[in-house]
Scaffold this motif. Structure first.
Motif, PDB file in Angstrom:
ATOM      1  N   ASP A   1      -1.466 -66.009 -41.496  1.00 26.81           N
ATOM      2  CA  ASP A   1      -0.443 -65.015 -41.810  1.00 26.81           C
ATOM      3  C   ASP A   1       0.635 -65.616 -42.693  1.00 26.81           C
ATOM      4  OD1 ASP A   1      -1.340 -62.713 -40.055  1.00 26.81           O
ATOM      5  OD2 ASP A   1      -1.169 -64.302 -38.558  1.00 26.81           O
TER       6      ASP A   1
ATOM      7  N   SER B   1       1.798 -66.085 -30.473  1.00 31.06           N
ATOM      8  CA  SER B   1       2.262 -64.693 -30.529  1.00 31.06           C
ATOM      9  C   SER B   1       1.438 -63.861 -31.500  1.00 31.06           C
ATOM     10  CB  SER B   1       3.751 -64.645 -30.895  1.00 31.06           C
ATOM     11  OG  SER B   1       4.527 -65.393 -29.987  1.00 31.06           O
ATOM     12  N   HIS B   2       0.121 -64.083 -31.487  1.00 28.71           N
ATOM     13  CA  HIS B   2      -0.819 -63.349 -32.352  1.00 28.71           C
ATOM     14  C   HIS B   2      -0.525 -63.566 -33.835  1.00 28.71           C
ATOM     15  CE1 HIS B   2      -2.275 -61.367 -28.744  1.00 28.71           C
ATOM     16  NE2 HIS B   2      -1.023 -61.057 -28.439  1.00 28.71           N
ATOM     17  N   THR B   3       0.090 -64.681 -34.155  1.00 27.18           N
ATOM     18  CA  THR B   3       0.428 -65.020 -35.534  1.00 27.18           C
ATOM     19  C   THR B   3      -0.161 -66.386 -35.851  1.00 27.18           C
ATOM     20  OG1 THR B   3       2.493 -63.763 -35.344  1.00 27.18           O
ATOM     21  CG2 THR B   3       2.311 -65.297 -37.193  1.00 27.18           C
ATOM     22  N   ARG B   4      -0.774 -66.501 -37.027  1.00 30.91           N
ATOM     23  CA  ARG B   4      -1.497 -67.723 -37.417  1.00 30.91           C
ATOM     24  C   ARG B   4      -0.727 -68.401 -38.547  1.00 30.91           C
ATOM     25  NH1 ARG B   4      -7.087 -69.288 -36.835  1.00 30.91           N
ATOM     26  NH2 ARG B   4      -7.870 -70.474 -38.628  1.00 30.91           N
TER      27      ARG B   4
ATOM     28  N   MET C   1       0.533 -65.814 -23.416  1.00 31.76           N
ATOM     29  CA  MET C   1      -0.494 -66.237 -24.371  1.00 31.76           C
ATOM     30  C   MET C   1      -0.340 -67.724 -24.688  1.00 31.76           C
ATOM     31  SD  MET C   1      -1.003 -64.980 -28.319  1.00 31.76           S
ATOM     32  CE  MET C   1      -2.164 -65.815 -29.391  1.00 31.76           C
TER      33      MET C   1
ATOM     34  N   GLU D   1      -1.439 -71.198 -33.730  1.00 32.89           N
ATOM     35  CA  GLU D   1      -1.562 -69.786 -33.359  1.00 32.89           C
ATOM     36  C   GLU D   1      -0.648 -69.513 -32.173  1.00 32.89           C
ATOM     37  OE1 GLU D   1      -5.535 -67.916 -33.691  1.00 32.89           O
ATOM     38  OE2 GLU D   1      -6.255 -69.974 -33.913  1.00 32.89           O
TER      39      GLU D   1
END
Length: 257
Positions: free
Chosen positions: A51, A18-21, A1, A16
């Protein structure tokens, strides 16, 4: 990613990974005391979604309580240790999950490990404030290792305390015609970049806020730092790709480990 980085102006970025913001030093104001936003629109409402939000130090252009109050309920907020004592307004942000951290602390948020690292900068809320907290940078460790420096000067152990990293978000200027102690200008930021082992860099903390009535005072300190950093980084860290973003622009980076 891929890792995506958006610069909203000043020290405010979205990372952004690892699917973390992650949101850095949120500042969503047109005016702050004697400063006005001279370039770039105030970040849109979507920029407030994260997040976790990171605060590097207690100065009001980095820890801005009204901007933090606009974050969504349940957002995690990392602040320097002692911040709630020094800034009572933080205690009213009951809709956020606030944690105080110091250099060396690691916080897991989604797929990221967020590591607090030292910074060389004044940690007081005001120049005459009685309470002091450590000024921090943060390293986000996920698909990439991304360093958000906050405000800092060069320090001897920077490479050891911070690096190696893949991406460096480095301050290259400020909000006034002169930079005081504990800051990076374009030249010092290029030197820092050479120490950190990064493959990519994004210059921040310039070309956004300026004192009211001082547009004609040393205007190159407002306009030039981003381009100057690109030039000097090519000299001092020629293997690093520098992405000079406009306000609200993003870059997606594929990091090879």
């Amino acid at each position: 990613m891929p890792v995506e980085i958006t610069w909203w102006g000043h020290a405010t970025c979205t990372v952004e990974d690892s699917h973390t913001r992650v949101l850095t030093d949120p500042l969503f104001a047109r005016r702050l005391a004697h400063l006005r936003r001279r370039r770039g629109a105030v970040p849109p409402a979507g920029a407030r979604q994260a997040d976790v939000a990171l605060v590097s130090h207690l100065h009001a252009d980095h820890l801005h309580v009204p901007s933090l109050a606009r974050l969504a309920p349940g957002t995690r907020l990392l602040v320097p240790r002692g911040a709630r004592r020094a800034v009572p307004g933080l205690r009213r942000l009951t809709h956020l999950v606030v944690s105080e951290v110091a250099p060396g602390d690691v916080t897991t948020v989604g797929g990221l490990a967020v590591r607090a690292v030292p910074a060389r900068h004044d940690g007081r809320r005001l120049p005459v404030g009685p309470h002091r907290s450590p000024a921090l940078g943060y390293v986000l460790e996920g698909e990439a290792r991304t360093y958000f420096a906050g405000d800092t000067g060069l320090f001897d152990t920077m490479a050891k305390e911070v690096g190696p990293v893949d991406v460096a978000l480095l301050p290259v200027g400020g909000w006034g015609p002169y930079l005081g102690e504990g800051h990076l200008d374009a030249g010092r930021a290029a030197e820092a970049l050479a120490r950190l082992g990064a493959s990519s860099a994004v210059p921040v903390h310039y070309g956004t806020y300026w004192p009211i009535g001082m547009d004609a005072v040393r205007p190159h300190e407002f306009h030039a730092p981003g381009d100057e950093f690109v030039r000097l980084a090519a000299r001092d860290a020629p293997d690093v790709t520098v992405h000079r973003l406009g306000h609200g622009e993003s870059v997606r980076l594929k990091v090879a480990r």
